[in-house]
Design an enzyme around this catalytic site. Structure first.
Site, short mmCIF file in Angstrom:
data_model
loop_
_atom_site.label_atom_id
_atom_site.label_comp_id
_atom_site.label_asym_id
_atom_site.label_seq_id
_atom_site.Cartn_x
_atom_site.Cartn_y
_atom_site.Cartn_z
N LYS A 174 37.02 40.32 41.14
CA LYS A 174 38.05 39.30 41.41
C LYS A 174 37.86 38.89 42.86
CE LYS A 174 41.16 39.71 37.80
NZ LYS A 174 42.21 40.71 37.70
N HIS A 207 40.90 37.41 48.32
CA HIS A 207 41.56 36.18 48.75
C HIS A 207 42.60 36.42 49.84
CE1 HIS A 207 45.04 37.31 46.38
NE2 HIS A 207 44.25 37.51 45.34
N HIS A 255 45.01 39.28 50.09
CA HIS A 255 44.61 40.63 50.48
C HIS A 255 44.60 40.83 51.98
CE1 HIS A 255 42.50 40.35 46.46
NE2 HIS A 255 43.26 41.41 46.33
#
Ligand code: ARG
Length: 560
Positions: free
Chosen positions: A124, A127, A130
Site C-alpha cells: 500500500k 502516504h 503516515h
C-alpha cells in the site's frame, strides 16, 4: 542547572512530592517579580490553609543561597529570584561542556520502552497519513533514548490479510514483472485499484483472491514468493523515505510474524472463560466496560487485527520486558487499543497498564482527503520532493550567493515537512500547507534553521572565545539564559507526556529569544569580556538548537 528541580528539592511541603512541586513551578511571563514562581492556590486544598498563608510560611522557611538569592510571597504566589550572574556563568559553561549531550539525562536508565510506530502496510502506498506516526514515533524514540531509556523501535508491518490474495490475482491478470520493478509501489497500487474496479463487475474475483490468500497461509511456494516480492518492493521503497526522515527501526516484526503465536492466547482466553461465541465468531464481551465486543476469531476461524496485537504485546513483554510499550497510532483506532488493552487486563496481565496508545490527529492536504481504492492518494515521497523543490526556489530568491543550494534545500524542505507534523499538540488535526511550513518568518522550521545558521556565522566572525566573567546581564541575555537552563526539563516533560511538540515549541522560543538578543545587543565590537560572554552564549544557543532539532530528526544547515 535545572532550577525547577533545585527549588523543588529545597522546598519541603508536607503531603506534596518533590516531583509535584517541580511540576507546579512556573516561569512568569515577565521577570520583574521573580524568575520562578509557585502558585499556592493548588496547595490550599491539600494543606487546608489560604494561598496567602502558605506563600508567606514557605517564604519564611525557604533557605536562600548563592543560587536562589531571594524569595518573596506576593498575593498567594511564592516568587524566587535567581542569582542571575551566577546562573548565567554556570549555565553557559554547562551547555558548552556537555555539548551534544546537553539536555540528556539518565532518568530512564535500566528501563526499556518499546515504540510501535509508522507500521506501514505492505503493497500500500506510504502516504501523507503516515507522516505523523513516523515522525512522532521517531522523535519519541530519540527523546526517550536521550533520557537514558533503552528504546526498541518496532515497525508492526501490515503484512497479513486478504489484500495479498487480491494482489496476486491482479498481478496474474494485469501485472508485468518489469513494469512493477520499475514502477514499484505505484505500479502495485495501480493493479490493486484495477482489481477493485474489476471485482465490482466480476465478484468471482474475490473467490479467487481468497483462494490465493489461503495458498499463502498454507505455505504454497509460488504464492509466498510473490508475497515476499511485494514485501521486498515495499520495504525498499519506504526505506528511502525513512533515510530521508532520519528514521530507524530495531524490528520489522509485522502482523504475519504472529501467525504461530496466537493459539496460546486463544487457549488462555478459553481457559479463563473469557471467550464467547456470537454468530459463529469468537469474541470477548466488553459490555460491562462500555465497549463493543473485541473480535478474536472470525466465523471461518481466521484471526483478526486485535488477536495479532495481543500476541504482539505478549511477545514484546516476554522479549523486551518493557517498562512501557507505546503505540503511535491515529485516534481512529482509539477503540481498538482500549479493547485489546482491556482484554489483556482481564486475562490477568498486570503489565497491561503499561501499554500506552499515543493517539494523534489526522494530516490532510489543503486540497482534501484520499483513499487507496480510488487511487487518489498523496504520496509522502511527493510531498517531500515538492517541499524540497519549493525550498530551493525560496533560497534562490533570497540568497543567490549561497553554495550547496541543493543540500540546503534538502535540509530545509525535509525539515519543514517533519516540523509541520511536530509543531502542534499531537492530538490536533493538521492541514498541511507548503506555504505555511516554508514561511521563513513564522514559527517555522526555516526560521529556527536560519537562527542556527546565524549563530554559526556570528561564531565564525567572532573567532576564538576567550575567558570571561559575567558581571551584569541585559534583559535579553537573561531571557536567553533562562531558556537554556530549561532545556533539560523540556526534554524530560516531552518524554513523560509523549509530546515531541514541547521540544519543537521550545526550539522556536529559543530562536525567537536569540534573535531578540541579537538585535538589541552588540556582540562583535563590544568590550572584550562582554564580547566573549556573548559569543559563548551564542555557542550555547547553537548547541541547544541543534540538540533540540536532532531529537526531532531535523538538520540545521551551516549557512543559510
Ligand atoms: N498498519 C496499521 C494501519 O495502517 C497500523 C498498525 C499500528 N500498530 C499496531 N500494533 N496495531 O492502520
Amino acid at each position: 542547572m535545572d532550577y525547577k528541580s533545585y527549588i523543588a528539592q529545597r522546598l519541603k511541603i508536607e503531603n506534596v512530592s518533590e516531583e509535584d512541586v517541580q511540576g507546579m513551578l512556573e516561569v512568569p511571563p515577565t521577570n520583574d517579580m521573580g524568575d520562578y514562581a509557585l502558585p499556592c492556590f493548588r496547595l490550599a486544598k491539600i494543606l487546608r490553609k489560604s494561598p496567602v498563608t502558605i506563600a508567606s510560611e514557605l517564604a519564611a522557611s525557604y533557605p536562600c543561597d548563592g543560587i536562589i538569592s531571594e524569595v518573596a510571597a506576593v498575593n498567594g504566589y511564592l516568587n524566587f529570584k535567581v542569582d542571575r550572574v551566577g546562573f548565567a556563568q554556570s549555565t553557559v559553561a554547562e551547555v558548552l561542556t556537555a555539548g551534544e549531550k546537553y539536555g540528556s539525562s539518565d532518568i530512564g536508565s535500566g528501563k526499556t520502552v518499546c515504540i510501535d510506530y509508522s507500521s506501514i502496510n505492505i503493497a500500500k502506498p506510504f502516504h501523507i497519513g503516515h507522516l505523523s506516526t513516523t515522525v512522532i514515533g521517531s522523535a519519541l524514540y530519540k527523546i526517550l533514548q536521550f533520557s537514558g531509556y533503552k528504546v526498541v523501535g518496532i515497525n508492526h508491518l501490515g503484512d497479513y490479510g486478504t489484500q495479498f490474495g487480491k494482489l496476486i490475482v491482479a498481478y496474474k491478470r494485469w501485472g508485468d514483472k518489469e513494469q512493477i520493478e520499475r514502477g514499484k509501489l505505484r505500479e502495485l497500487m495501480r493493479i490493486y485499484v484495477k482489481y477493485h474496479e474489476e471485482a465490482e463487475k466480476h465478484p468471482e474475483l474475490d473467490d479467487e483472491a481468497r483462494h490465493y490468500f489461503k495458498l499463502i497461509e498454507d505455505g504454497d511456494a509460488e504464492a509466498n514468493e510473490l508475497f515476499r516480492w511485494f514485501k521486498d518492493i515495499t520495504l525498499r521503497e519506504v526505506q528511502k523515505i525513512y533515510d530521508r526522515l532520519n528514521v530507524k527501526f530495531d524490528s520489522y516484526a509485522g502482523e504475519s510474524f504472529y501467525n504461530d503465536k496466537m493459539q496460546p492466547i486463544i487457549d488462555e482466553l478459553k481457559e479463563k472463560g473469557l471467550l464467547k461465541m456470537s454468530d459463529g465468531a469468537a469474541i470477548v464481551d466488553l459490555e460491562e466496560y462500555g465497549m463493543p465486543p473485541c473480535l478474536i476469531l472470525k466465523k471461518d476461524g481466521s484471526s483478526l487485527y486485535a488477536t495479532r496485537d495481543m500476541a504482539a504485546a505478549v511477545y514484546r513483554k516476554k522479549t523486551y520486558d518493557f517498562y512501557k510499550c507505546l503505540y503511535v497510532v491515529a485516534y481512529q483506532q482509539d477503540l481498538h487499543f482500549k479493547q485489546f488493552f482491556k482484554v489483556l487486563e482481564l486475562m490477568g496481565k498486570e503489565w497491561a497498564k503499561d501499554l500506552v496508545h499515543v493517539s494523534y490527529g489526522m494530516v490532510s492536504m489543503e486540497d482534501g482527503a484520499m483513499s487507496t481504492r480510488t487511487g487518489k492518494v498523496v504520496f509522502l515521497e511527493d510531498v517531500l520532493d515538492k517541499c524540497v523543490e519549493k525550498a530551493r526556489a525560496v533560497i534562490e530568491e533570497k540568497n543567490v550567493a549561497l553554495e550547496n543550494k541543493d543540500e540546503i534545500a534538502r535540509q530545509v524542505g525535509t525539515g519543514a515537512v517533519i516540523f509541520g507534523a511536530l509543531y502542534n499538540n499531537k492530538i490536533k488535526d493538521i492541514v498541511f500547507s507548503f506555504d505555511k511550513v516554508l514561511n521563513f518568518d513564522g514559527e517555522t522550521c526555516p526560521y529556527v534553521q536560519y537562527t542556527g545558521a546565524r549563530c554559526n556565522s556570528v561564531l565564525k566572525k567572532g573567532g576564538d572565545i576567550g575567558a570571561y566573567k559575567v558581571e551584569n546581564l541585559t534583559e535579553e541575555e537573561y531571557a536567553l539564559i533562562a531558556l537554556l537552563g530549561n532545556f533539560p526539563s523540556v526534554v524530560r516533560e516531552a518524554g513523560e507526556k509523549y509530546e515531541p511538540s514541547f521540544v519543537t515549541r521550545y526550539a522556536v522560543d529559543l530562536a525567537k529569544a536569540y534573535n531578540k538578543f541579537y538585535i538589541a545587543n552588540k556582540i562583535i565590537g563590544s568590550e572584550e569580556n562582554v564580547k566573549n560572554f556573548r559569543l559563548a552564549l551564542t555557542k550555547a544557543v547553537k548547541i541547544t538548537l541543534e540538540n533540540a532539532f536532532r531529537l526531532l530528526g531535523i538538520e540545521i544547515p551551516e549557512k543559510m
